[in-house]
Design an enzyme around this catalytic site. Sequence first.
Site, PDB file in Angstrom:
ATOM      1  N   LYS A 199      43.538  75.578  73.606  1.00 50.53           N
ATOM      2  CA  LYS A 199      43.343  75.241  75.016  1.00 50.53           C
ATOM      3  C   LYS A 199      41.878  75.091  75.416  1.00 50.53           C
ATOM      4  CE  LYS A 199      47.055  75.836  77.286  1.00 50.53           C
ATOM      5  NZ  LYS A 199      47.851  74.708  77.758  1.00 50.53           N
ATOM      6  N   TYR A 239      49.378  81.600  69.419  1.00 46.36           N
ATOM      7  CA  TYR A 239      49.502  82.238  70.736  1.00 46.36           C
ATOM      8  C   TYR A 239      50.161  83.617  70.745  1.00 46.36           C
ATOM      9  CZ  TYR A 239      54.463  81.391  71.977  1.00 46.36           C
ATOM     10  OH  TYR A 239      55.822  81.418  72.053  1.00 46.36           O
ATOM     11  N   ASP A 260      43.996  69.826  81.767  1.00 46.29           N
ATOM     12  CA  ASP A 260      43.836  70.949  80.846  1.00 46.29           C
ATOM     13  C   ASP A 260      44.370  70.542  79.468  1.00 46.29           C
ATOM     14  OD1 ASP A 260      43.360  73.487  79.907  1.00 46.29           O
ATOM     15  OD2 ASP A 260      45.235  74.311  80.671  1.00 46.29           O
ATOM     16  N   GLU A 318      47.566  68.261  80.337  1.00 45.98           N
ATOM     17  CA  GLU A 318      48.342  69.008  81.325  1.00 45.98           C
ATOM     18  C   GLU A 318      47.870  68.557  82.697  1.00 45.98           C
ATOM     19  OE1 GLU A 318      48.026  73.214  80.389  1.00 45.98           O
ATOM     20  OE2 GLU A 318      49.769  73.077  79.053  1.00 45.98           O
ATOM     21  N   HIS A 341      57.996  73.381  84.978  1.00 50.06           N
ATOM     22  CA  HIS A 341      57.252  73.392  83.709  1.00 50.06           C
ATOM     23  C   HIS A 341      57.611  74.628  82.874  1.00 50.06           C
ATOM     24  CE1 HIS A 341      54.026  73.039  80.790  1.00 50.06           C
ATOM     25  NE2 HIS A 341      53.571  74.229  81.139  1.00 50.06           N
ATOM     26  N   THR A 346      50.442  73.399  84.605  1.00 49.05           N
ATOM     27  CA  THR A 346      51.037  72.059  84.561  1.00 49.05           C
ATOM     28  C   THR A 346      52.005  71.870  85.721  1.00 49.05           C
ATOM     29  OG1 THR A 346      50.902  72.197  82.178  1.00 49.05           O
ATOM     30  CG2 THR A 346      52.296  70.454  83.072  1.00 49.05           C
TER      31      THR A 346
END
Length: 406
Positions: free
Chosen positions: A244, A235, A224, A190, A124, A340
């Site tokens: 998130k 971010y 998630d 996720e 991931h 993930t």
Amino acid sequence: MIIQIPQNSDFSIHNIPFGIFSSEDRNARVGIAIGDHVLDLVMVSKLGVFSFDITVLEQPTLNAFISLGKKITSKVRSDIQRWLQDDTSILAGKPELFIRQSEVLMHLPISIGDYTDFYSSIEHATNVGKMFRDPANALLPNWKHIPVGYHGRASSIIVSGEPIHRPKGQTLPNNADSPIYGPTQRLDFELEMAFVTGKKSVLGESIATNEAEDYIFGLVLFNDWSARDIQKWEYVPLGPFLGKNFASHISPWVVTLEALEPFRVKGPKQEPKVLPYLEVEGNKNYDIKLEVSLTPNNGEEQIICNSNYKYMYWNMVQQLAHQTVNGCNINVGDLYGSGTISGKDEDSYGSMLELCWMGTKPIQMNDGTTRVFIADGDTVTMRAHAEKNGIRMGFGEVSAKILPAK
Ligand code: MN
């Protein structure tokens, strides 16, 4: 066997997971999933079989029960396992102890204090690095030295089945100079597993890798949810935030670490060698098959991902040792997401972002539509099970429908 268990049930005699359920005439309380039924532990406790404070079983979360410690919770699990297999046991001839799962409402099993999400799948992290940064240097320099993670938000972690509305937020459209506000256009899932801690530690002290399993009560499936466009804009420099924390779903049954014992496997080789506080002995990964399906509104369910928890580069023991290495304390009922879980194959990627490679490879649905992210009306369902030498058990599912933005 006291109760009939269908072949291939996730809730076989080998599992005995704990959860919180209620029904028309029973308040939220502790139960055990067995086959298609729930065993009511409050009613079992009235038989006078337990030697601990049985009021912990009448609580609407598992926290008080798991606070009793593994000595007690493991014994409850093994006693129940034994009694269920003995037709002359204390559970015999008492059908009122069992309720069909179709007749109960499952609740969030844990009052979650703190929540951490890791980023521990190398596949991931590599995929995301290739898409967003440099295909030649996909992994950041710290990744193989640190189980990278962030502190998330516990208040919006909810139980499987509760629909959520598409979140809104701030995004920067392609080629635009300034951001806009509106519903996310890149809603994603996720595929993760998460562990629940069952023992607290003291501020200032660390948990060593060889002690960590004592602190881990059990695991759940974890979706998630992520809004990739909100995440992308927000971010830098402090990491994930509103992209998130609008919702994450967990499966209602907490599968104990003891139940997973037969499915231990060796993890991937860690190269370069990790620092001594992250070294582990023995098999710390678990062979658990994972799948994700997508069901369009009024459409048919379609599997879109097959992965496995055994792929994790960093294991739970290392995650917990790292979480506490600076003296950060943990509590009963904390939740730790794996990150993930992607595998090597293209159909084993644990998010739409990777499966559809940032929107460039649409998934064809049976109803003629396509997806690159999650549409309104879609239901995303994750399942997990493990099987070895005739022993099979699973996690049930975590499933939720996306409603249009409010
Ligand atoms: Mn995550």
